[in-house]
Design a protein around this motif. Sequence first.
Motif, PDB file in Angstrom:
ATOM      1  N   GLN A 181      -3.592  -3.286   0.144  1.00 34.72           N
ATOM      2  CA  GLN A 181      -2.285  -3.845  -0.168  1.00 34.72           C
ATOM      3  C   GLN A 181      -2.371  -4.639  -1.467  1.00 34.72           C
ATOM      4  O   GLN A 181      -3.013  -5.688  -1.516  1.00 34.72           O
ATOM      5  CB  GLN A 181      -1.808  -4.769   0.955  1.00 34.72           C
ATOM      6  CG  GLN A 181      -1.550  -4.062   2.248  1.00 34.72           C
ATOM      7  CD  GLN A 181      -1.110  -5.009   3.351  1.00 34.72           C
ATOM      8  OE1 GLN A 181      -1.436  -6.182   3.354  1.00 34.72           O
ATOM      9  NE2 GLN A 181      -0.356  -4.483   4.302  1.00 34.72           N
ATOM     10  N   ASN A 195      -0.969  -7.065  -4.225  1.00 30.33           N
ATOM     11  CA  ASN A 195      -0.037  -8.194  -4.256  1.00 30.33           C
ATOM     12  C   ASN A 195       0.007  -8.825  -5.641  1.00 30.33           C
ATOM     13  O   ASN A 195      -0.939  -8.716  -6.421  1.00 30.33           O
ATOM     14  CB  ASN A 195      -0.484  -9.264  -3.256  1.00 30.33           C
ATOM     15  CG  ASN A 195      -0.443  -8.775  -1.830  1.00 30.33           C
ATOM     16  OD1 ASN A 195       0.573  -8.861  -1.177  1.00 30.33           O
ATOM     17  ND2 ASN A 195      -1.560  -8.228  -1.347  1.00 30.33           N
ATOM     18  N   LEU A 255       2.766  -4.346  -2.288  1.00 28.24           N
ATOM     19  CA  LEU A 255       3.712  -5.262  -1.659  1.00 28.24           C
ATOM     20  C   LEU A 255       4.385  -6.132  -2.712  1.00 28.24           C
ATOM     21  O   LEU A 255       5.285  -6.899  -2.388  1.00 28.24           O
ATOM     22  CB  LEU A 255       3.002  -6.135  -0.624  1.00 28.24           C
ATOM     23  CG  LEU A 255       2.314  -5.381   0.521  1.00 28.24           C
ATOM     24  CD1 LEU A 255       1.637  -6.356   1.464  1.00 28.24           C
ATOM     25  CD2 LEU A 255       3.296  -4.512   1.270  1.00 28.24           C
ATOM     26  N   TYR A 306      -3.598  -3.461  10.710  1.00 27.70           N
ATOM     27  CA  TYR A 306      -2.272  -3.377  10.085  1.00 27.70           C
ATOM     28  C   TYR A 306      -1.304  -2.679  10.974  1.00 27.70           C
ATOM     29  O   TYR A 306      -1.592  -2.145  11.985  1.00 27.70           O
ATOM     30  CB  TYR A 306      -2.311  -2.690   8.715  1.00 27.70           C
ATOM     31  CG  TYR A 306      -2.972  -1.344   8.650  1.00 27.70           C
ATOM     32  CD1 TYR A 306      -2.224  -0.190   8.823  1.00 27.70           C
ATOM     33  CD2 TYR A 306      -4.333  -1.209   8.410  1.00 27.70           C
ATOM     34  CE1 TYR A 306      -2.818   1.058   8.745  1.00 27.70           C
ATOM     35  CE2 TYR A 306      -4.936   0.033   8.336  1.00 27.70           C
ATOM     36  CZ  TYR A 306      -4.172   1.170   8.504  1.00 27.70           C
ATOM     37  OH  TYR A 306      -4.759   2.397   8.427  1.00 27.70           O
TER      38      TYR A 306
END
Length: 172
Positions: free
Chosen positions: A101, A103, A143, A172
């Motif tokens: 993910q 970020n 994300l 997740y």
Amino acid sequence: MKKILGVMVVCLLSACASQTTQPTSDIEDRSLGVRGGEGARDGMRTDGFGLSPLQDPNNILSRRSVYFDFDSFSVKSEYRDLVLAHAAYLRSNANAQVLLQGNTDDRGSREYNLALGQKRADSVRNIMLLAGAREQQIEAVSLGEEKPRALGRDETSWAENRRTDILYQGEY
């Protein structure tokens, strides 16, 4: 002439029908502190005491975040061993899968941050693939700024949010 042709056809067919078998062995990569043993569950090996190396605080695999500089998606040298250790774990655990993910901090437009987050996740993914993990084991998503770890509006908070998190299946 018919005999020679017949022999050649038989030889050709027998050559096509033969199968070469590769020897199989259970070789485990124990480099970079990856430990395995009895009690494998869901593709995640344990140390024999029921503790997965992914949860062992003394194992590099328990670290799950790769941090980035502002406006950058290059993996810093200080995180390369971490990424390589996770790649080695994936290589030696064929059933293991990760979600990366990407970020960002909240500076920049939403569109820019989604693109930057994807580039960060893809950078980690590419290193893992080059180190021998298989494509089907890794999914990289962005994300953007949507899941901050720190909510402050200062450099310390922003630095905490500029990261790629490594999550294993079941997390997740």
